[in-house]
Scaffold this motif. Structure first.
Motif, PDB file in Angstrom:
ATOM      1  N   LYS A  96      -5.315  -5.874  -3.204  1.00  0.00           N
ATOM      2  CA  LYS A  96      -5.071  -5.640  -4.887  1.00  0.00           C
ATOM      3  C   LYS A  96      -5.024  -6.946  -5.658  1.00  0.00           C
ATOM      4  O   LYS A  96      -4.095  -7.797  -5.163  1.00  0.00           O
TER       5      LYS A  96
ATOM      6  N   GLU B 255      -7.133   3.607  -9.501  1.00  0.00           N
ATOM      7  CA  GLU B 255      -7.783   4.520  -9.308  1.00  0.00           C
ATOM      8  C   GLU B 255      -7.781   5.704 -10.137  1.00  0.00           C
ATOM      9  O   GLU B 255      -8.661   6.154 -10.746  1.00  0.00           O
TER      10      GLU B 255
ATOM     11  N   SER C 138      -4.098  10.307  -5.349  1.00  0.00           N
ATOM     12  CA  SER C 138      -4.140   8.938  -4.846  1.00  0.00           C
ATOM     13  C   SER C 138      -2.817   8.285  -5.477  1.00  0.00           C
ATOM     14  O   SER C 138      -1.864   8.704  -5.884  1.00  0.00           O
TER      15      SER C 138
ATOM     16  N   TYR D 271      -8.512   5.322   0.240  1.00  0.00           N
ATOM     17  CA  TYR D 271      -7.792   4.782   1.112  1.00  0.00           C
ATOM     18  C   TYR D 271      -8.182   3.757   2.263  1.00  0.00           C
ATOM     19  O   TYR D 271      -9.063   4.296   3.082  1.00  0.00           O
TER      20      TYR D 271
ATOM     21  N   ASP E  27      -2.862   5.101  -5.215  1.00  0.00           N
ATOM     22  CA  ASP E  27      -3.617   3.812  -6.051  1.00  0.00           C
ATOM     23  C   ASP E  27      -3.778   4.241  -7.619  1.00  0.00           C
ATOM     24  O   ASP E  27      -4.405   4.651  -8.071  1.00  0.00           O
TER      25      ASP E  27
ATOM     26  N   SER F 186       0.766  -1.334   0.022  1.00  0.00           N
ATOM     27  CA  SER F 186       0.102   0.161  -0.021  1.00  0.00           C
ATOM     28  C   SER F 186       0.874   1.371   0.051  1.00  0.00           C
ATOM     29  O   SER F 186       0.344   2.258  -0.243  1.00  0.00           O
TER      30      SER F 186
END
Lengths: 499, 350
Positions: free
Chosen positions: A197, A460, A455, A427, A457, A167
């Motif tokens: 994930k 995303e 982000s 998150y 991610d 992460s």
């Protein structure tokens, strides 16, 4: 496959009101990577806490190499060969790596010097690059994580639990972690890999166990799993992974940022000449490794930090540096830290929903508050955003991360926003809540709001943004059209390589 | 043994924990009585008989409750906003100084003098505490230190005044100011020392501040600042203004307590130690016990009033040093602060 190294049999753990683990059974064999999958609140953390001696199960037993053991504390866990690599490293920043590792396991005299050869042997043996003499606060998140892995190995762990290890990592760092994991596996260590994930699980795990609402709903070898099948097991229904977004026709410019310069409290430059334009209905994604200026950029845009140079124009007018005024001008801010910034945990859900509106009617009646209006408005928002809470009078600290985020969204998007600053908006949220947050943001863009989405991610960012910029050492690289840039290119830009 | 966090402790838990902490404090002080050569039960019985069960004792309890109530309601608001005012003692003295100044030197129609003295006292306390808030906001000076230090400044100021410029004409060798005129003295319940207007004011203020905190937009702001300064910054609620507001309120109520003491009991400005006997510090316990609810001070102030009055009884009846009440307050504060942990955790025996 031989005998299992670690077995859980019918582990049950109840908390007031919930069964966090409901007769969970699983086995872990020597030299295997077991992925533990599940949404937030599915019971992964509870299970890990039980394995590491932080909680004790109400029922069930834990067996190591066939014989039952009692794990009452992390010390017990380590004695039985179970090590944990926590999601956020627990290290002393001002000490060196060697000093940190000597803590609790070193000799009485000159502990950090005498532990050096041991560190080098272990780190070298598994391809873990760490400099024992470096100070921890100078290390990147990936390096800190390697220190945590070395620590667990130093204590003789045979089973390593990795709690959402990727992460905090860039894709490249994650690949490096996976290489280490393969080395460890080849050396006969067993690994429990916790993640949501799915791509990573499919690429590194040998087997995966899926938890949903405290129960094991799937235990299958990775060859039989696919991204969609795992997601369905986790969520309990079908999930789509396509890019749902059509790039909109560009609207008028909402935000113009020119040559923005900012310095940190210690006087180091954190923003260097950042500039971009953002149009109504558009989503600008901002990628970057934490600490490269993203937070400072958002703070400037949210009126929480004064820039040292450059300017910010909101619909052609200079941006005031008062968050309350900004909100009335249509700037909504979904902050990075839900607990320390986005909410007041000890105040009720209703009061948290009213943090922006308690001084306007109907909630305010002159100087007085109208508790009925407060509750009514809260009930409407709880319904509209499907916030799961026992009542609107419940303290916000009792809500799960997803529900707290919904409270913040409901509050920030209650009036039509012109500009939405969303920082790590999903998150730690599970797939269901993530979808809801994404949908709420996209809905606002259709109503004409512009969104700055920060982000870590990349999935995303790529699925929501129209353009993506990368922050690196205070500079904004790009923005690039989301359709013309790949995951790998962004990853390279994040670490300072050329696209 | 290990501690387990409780995600959602019930409000009853905080009542239970507080009562247990008080019980522990009483037991420990009982030990002190025993070490002093007294039966603890005997001592407590004497305390109760001399206070609650005695008509004169009642008055003593009430008399001591008044300043504790006035200061306590302000402090409970300040602590809730995380403004740690330790200087109520000094603010009380400043209130007394300004009230005495008005009484001694400002010719006013008799009907106006008491209100003017009260107003001046509130203003004096408010400004004394406001100074600490201003330093905190301007220069980030910790208010715990400034309010504490300002106590000594206030004490010295009072001593200077009654030794020098304000020293009474007819006092011979004593050091205090002239006596206030009849219309500058607060009315008392017949035959007692209980200056009831201040008591009524304390009750009204307790209810008013409770309302302010939970039913007004200003109170909402104060709670946001107190519960989560990060959120206040994010929302654009200026912390500095909240500090200034609570400083003025908490200083003001302490100033009123000073007005009550000199206009209700002493009728002149006297030495600081006699004027207050540490109400400003004792009220910290009163406020802490009320756990951030000004209205609960209506219960906690009489409790401490009872202990202070009980200390007097012990001194007279059993020949104990009066300082026993300091032991009482100290042990109680220890037990209370120690018990905070158990509001959110429970002990599990393995």
């Amino acid at each position: 496959m031989g005998k299992p190294l670690l077995q859980l049999r019918d582990i049950t753990k109840r908390f007031p009101g919930v069964v966090a683990n409901d007769r969970v059974s699983l086995e872990l064999y020597p030299g295997e990577v077991l992925a533990l999958l599940g949404e937030n609140g599915a019971g992964k953390s509870t299970l890990v806490s039980i394995l590491y001696g932080l909680y004790r199960p109400d029922e069930g037993e834990i067996l190591i190499e066939g014989s039952p053991v009692r794990i009452a504390s992390p010390v017990d866990a380590l004695r039985h060969g179970i090590g944990l690599v926590p999601q956020h490293p627990v290290l002393v920043g001002r000490h060196t790596v060697a000093e940190n590792l000597a803590l609790g396991s070193g000799a009485a005299l000159f502990p950090s010097r005498r532990i050096l050869p041991l560190i080098e042997r272990i780190a070298g043996g598994y391809g873990l690059q760490v400099d024992p003499r470096a100070y921890v606060h100078q290390l990147s998140p990936g390096e800190k994580q390697r220190v945590e892995i070395v620590r667990a190995l130093l204590r003789g762990a045979k089973v390593l639990i990795l709690d959402e290890p990727t992460s905090v990592l860039t894709p490249q760092e994650a690949q490096a972690l996976f290489r280490v994991m393969r080395e460890l596996k080849a050396a006969g260590k067993s690994l429990i890999f916790i993640s949501h994930k799915l791509d990573e699980v499919l690429s590194i795990a040998d087997r995966c166990v899926v938890l949903r609402r405290g129960r094991v709903v799937g235990d299958l070898p990775i060859e039989r799993a696919s991204k969609t099948s795992l997601a369905e097991l986790m969520v309990g229904r079908q999930v789509s992974f396509e890019r749902r977004r059509q790039t909109p026709a560009p609207g008028p410019v909402v935000l113009r940022v020119e040559g923005l310069e900012a310095r940190s409290e210690r006087g180091l430059p954190t923003l260097r000449g950042v500039g971009f334009e953002l149009r109504a209905g558009e989503v600008l994604g901002i990628a970057g490794i934490a600490g490269n200026g993203q937070s400072e950029l958002v703070e400037v845009l949210a009126g929480l930090r004064r820039p040292q140079g450059g300017r910010v124009l909101l619909e052609g007018k200079s941006l005031p540096s008062d968050p309350a005024r900004l909100f009335t001008l249509g700037v909504a801010h979904i902050p990075e830290d839900r607990i320390r910034m986005g909410s007041v945990p000890n105040m009720s859900v209703a009061e948290n929903l009213a943090l922006r509106s308690f001084e306007q009617p109907p909630i305010a009646h002159g100087f007085l508050l109208n508790p009925k209006a407060l509750a009514t408005q809260a009930q409407e928002q709880v319904r509209a955003y499907a916030i799961a809470t026992p009542s609107v009078h419940t303290p916000a600290r009792l809500l799960s991360g997803g529900n707290l985020q919904k409270v913040i969204l409901a509050r920030e998007l209650a009036t039509q926003a012109r500009l939405i600053l969303a920082v790590h908006p999903t998150y730690g949220l599970d797939i269901g809540a993530t979808e809801q947050v994404h949908e709420a943001l996209l809905h606002q863009t259709r109503l004409g709001a512009a969104v700055v989405l920060v982000s870590e991610d990349l999935e995303e960012l790529l699925s929501l943004s129209d353009r993506i910029g990368v922050m690196h050492r205070g500079e904004l690289l790009g923005p690039y059209a989301a359709t013309e840039v790949s995951r790998e290119q962004i990853g390279l830009l994040m670490t300072g390589g050329a696209a | 043994m290990r501690l387990e966090p409780l995600p959602n402790p019930s409000p009853l838990r905080s009542v239970g924990v507080t009562l247990l902490a008080l019980g522990l404090a009483f037991a420990l002080v009982g030990g002190v009585f025993w070490a002093y050569g007294l039966g603890p039960l005997e001592a407590y019985r004497t305390m109760l008989e001399g206070t609650l069960l005695d008509p004169r004792g009642w008055q003593e309890v009430l008399r001591r409750t008044i300043p504790l109530l006035l200061i306590g309601v302000g402090l409970s608001l300040a602590f809730r906003t995380q403004f740690y005012n330790i200087g109520a003692e000094g603010q009380l003295l400043l209130g007394a100084v300004l009230a005495a100044g008005v009484a001694l030197f400002l010719p006013l129609p008799p009907a106006l003098s008491l209100p003017a003295m009260a107003l001046a006292a509130a203003l004096g306390g408010a400004l004394w505490c406001g100074l600490a808030a201003w330093l905190k906001n301007r220069l980030s000076v910790n208010e715990i230190l400034t309010t504490l230090m300002l106590n000594y400044v206030a004490q010295s100021l009072v001593i200077y005044l009654i030794n020098g410029p304000w020293r009474g004409k007819d006092v011979r060798g004593y050091i205090y100011s002239d006596r206030f005129a009849e219309h500058q003295q607060l009315p008392v319940l017949l035959g007692t020392n209980v200056h009831w207007p201040t008591l009524a004011l304390g009750v009204v203020l307790a209810l008013l501040l409770q309302l302010l905190l939970f039913r007004s937009t200003l109170g909402f702001r104060l709670r946001v600042v107190g519960e989560n300064p990060g959120a206040a910054r994010y929302l654009g609620i200026p912390q500095s203004r909240a500090f200034l507001v609570v400083a003025l309120i908490t200083g003001g109520t302490a100033g009123l307590a000073g007005f009550g003491e000199i206009a209700g009991i002493h009728h002149r400005l006297i030495e600081p130690t006699q004027l207050s006997s540490g109400y400003g510090f004792t009220a910290i316990i009163v406020a802490w016990l009320a756990r951030g609810h000004p209205a609960l001070v209506l219960l906690t102030a009489p409790l401490m009033g009872l202990i202070l009055a009980g200390g007097d009884v012990l001194k007279v009846a059993l020949n104990m040093p009066f300082r026993i009440v300091d032991v009482f307050s100290g042990v109680m504060l220890f037990a209370l602060i120690g018990s905070e942990l158990f509001l959110h955790y429970r002990l599990r025996l393995r």
